[in-house]
Design a protein around this motif. Sequence first.
Motif, PDB file in Angstrom:
ATOM      1  N   LEU A 151       0.846  -1.200   0.000  1.00  0.00           N
ATOM      2  CA  LEU A 151       0.000   0.000   0.000  1.00  0.00           C
ATOM      3  C   LEU A 151       0.880   1.249   0.000  1.00  0.00           C
ATOM      4  O   LEU A 151       1.908   1.287   0.698  1.00  0.00           O
ATOM      5  N   PRO A 152       0.474   2.296  -0.748  1.00  0.00           N
ATOM      6  CA  PRO A 152       1.261   3.524  -0.789  1.00  0.00           C
ATOM      7  C   PRO A 152       0.971   4.397   0.443  1.00  0.00           C
ATOM      8  O   PRO A 152       0.275   5.397   0.364  1.00  0.00           O
ATOM      9  N   ILE A 153       1.496   3.960   1.595  1.00  0.00           N
ATOM     10  CA  ILE A 153       1.239   4.649   2.867  1.00  0.00           C
ATOM     11  C   ILE A 153       2.587   4.961   3.519  1.00  0.00           C
ATOM     12  O   ILE A 153       3.452   4.092   3.601  1.00  0.00           O
ATOM     13  N   ASP A 154       2.750   6.201   3.963  1.00  0.00           N
ATOM     14  CA  ASP A 154       3.976   6.594   4.679  1.00  0.00           C
ATOM     15  C   ASP A 154       3.972   5.972   6.062  1.00  0.00           C
ATOM     16  O   ASP A 154       2.917   5.893   6.694  1.00  0.00           O
ATOM     17  N   VAL A 155       5.162   5.607   6.553  1.00  0.00           N
ATOM     18  CA  VAL A 155       5.268   5.081   7.915  1.00  0.00           C
ATOM     19  C   VAL A 155       6.190   6.006   8.688  1.00  0.00           C
ATOM     20  O   VAL A 155       7.312   6.271   8.239  1.00  0.00           O
ATOM     21  N   GLU A 156       5.682   6.531   9.805  1.00  0.00           N
ATOM     22  CA  GLU A 156       6.454   7.518  10.562  1.00  0.00           C
ATOM     23  C   GLU A 156       6.631   7.071  12.010  1.00  0.00           C
ATOM     24  O   GLU A 156       5.652   6.743  12.678  1.00  0.00           O
ATOM     25  N   LYS A 157       7.892   7.043  12.461  1.00  0.00           N
ATOM     26  CA  LYS A 157       8.163   6.673  13.862  1.00  0.00           C
ATOM     27  C   LYS A 157       7.882   7.874  14.754  1.00  0.00           C
ATOM     28  O   LYS A 157       8.217   9.000  14.396  1.00  0.00           O
ATOM     29  N   VAL A 158       7.282   7.620  15.923  1.00  0.00           N
ATOM     30  CA  VAL A 158       6.973   8.718  16.846  1.00  0.00           C
ATOM     31  C   VAL A 158       7.692   8.489  18.166  1.00  0.00           C
ATOM     32  O   VAL A 158       8.237   7.417  18.416  1.00  0.00           O
ATOM     33  N   GLN A 159       7.678   9.504  19.007  1.00  0.00           N
ATOM     34  CA  GLN A 159       8.192   9.385  20.375  1.00  0.00           C
ATOM     35  C   GLN A 159       6.998   9.390  21.323  1.00  0.00           C
ATOM     36  O   GLN A 159       5.999  10.044  21.062  1.00  0.00           O
ATOM     37  N   PHE A 160       7.133   8.661  22.445  1.00  0.00           N
ATOM     38  CA  PHE A 160       6.024   8.560  23.402  1.00  0.00           C
ATOM     39  C   PHE A 160       5.994   9.685  24.447  1.00  0.00           C
ATOM     40  O   PHE A 160       5.009   9.829  25.160  1.00  0.00           O
ATOM     41  N   ALA A 161       7.078  10.448  24.572  1.00  0.00           N
ATOM     42  CA  ALA A 161       7.177  11.425  25.670  1.00  0.00           C
ATOM     43  C   ALA A 161       5.969  12.364  25.691  1.00  0.00           C
ATOM     44  O   ALA A 161       5.373  12.662  24.645  1.00  0.00           O
TER      45      ALA A 161
END
Length: 203
Positions: free
Chosen positions: A24-34
């Motif tokens: 699927l043409p979907i961006d994947v972005e890592k986040v921070q939990f703080a």
Amino acid sequence: MTTLFIFPNACSFAAHVVINELQLPIDVEKVQFAADSPYRQINPTGRIPALRLDDQTLLTENTAILPYLADLKPGTPLFAPVGSVERAQIQGWLGHLATEVHVGAFRSINRPERFSPDESAFVGIRSKGVQRLADALKPLEARLASQDYLVGNRFTLADAYLGVFVGWSARVGTLLEDFAALQAFLARYRARESVVRTLAVEA
Ligand SMILES: N[C@@H](CCC(=O)N[C@@H](CS)C(=O)NCC(=O)O)C(=O)O
């Protein structure tokens, strides 16, 4: 552009695997939990996974996001037709994994502070979590003792999600020694191309 928000090797891994399965043409972005993470402006709970659609609608919860992703490719073997028994069975396992396994067991193991402010209680909370995990894994082990995948003898959303928790279980002492079918499942899961690709990106 649609974006999936993740944290490496967290429960968002399943949605990332499904994106790779279906290309699927979907961006994947890592986040921070703080608490001060900019991600809180996108999702005030700070939880992942979350899927932000083109029109900025935010979907949360694995049990909603995984079926939504599969429905972007109608007819995919990862899911099953509306109204079919298989679709209900896949959703049944998603519910079991989200409630009994994730929140019912792993939350106590990984986040005992959410159940008591008293640190001396943490050992007991964790050990109850391990017991609950063993109980919650039993129906999964029974199912996989006679077939390679949870539903319909093919890899579905239920297996994409299961792989996350069997992977986590492998780090809970010697627990998995009592679950031969789940160990074999984990080997199959980790050999799958979509999982190898997901691991490489999240590592
Ligand atoms: N019921 C939610 C649970 C989501 C969840 O708790 N995700 C964890 C990672 S596995 C998380 O965001 N943890 C960060 C936190 O609790 O602050 C789902 O299945 O999507």
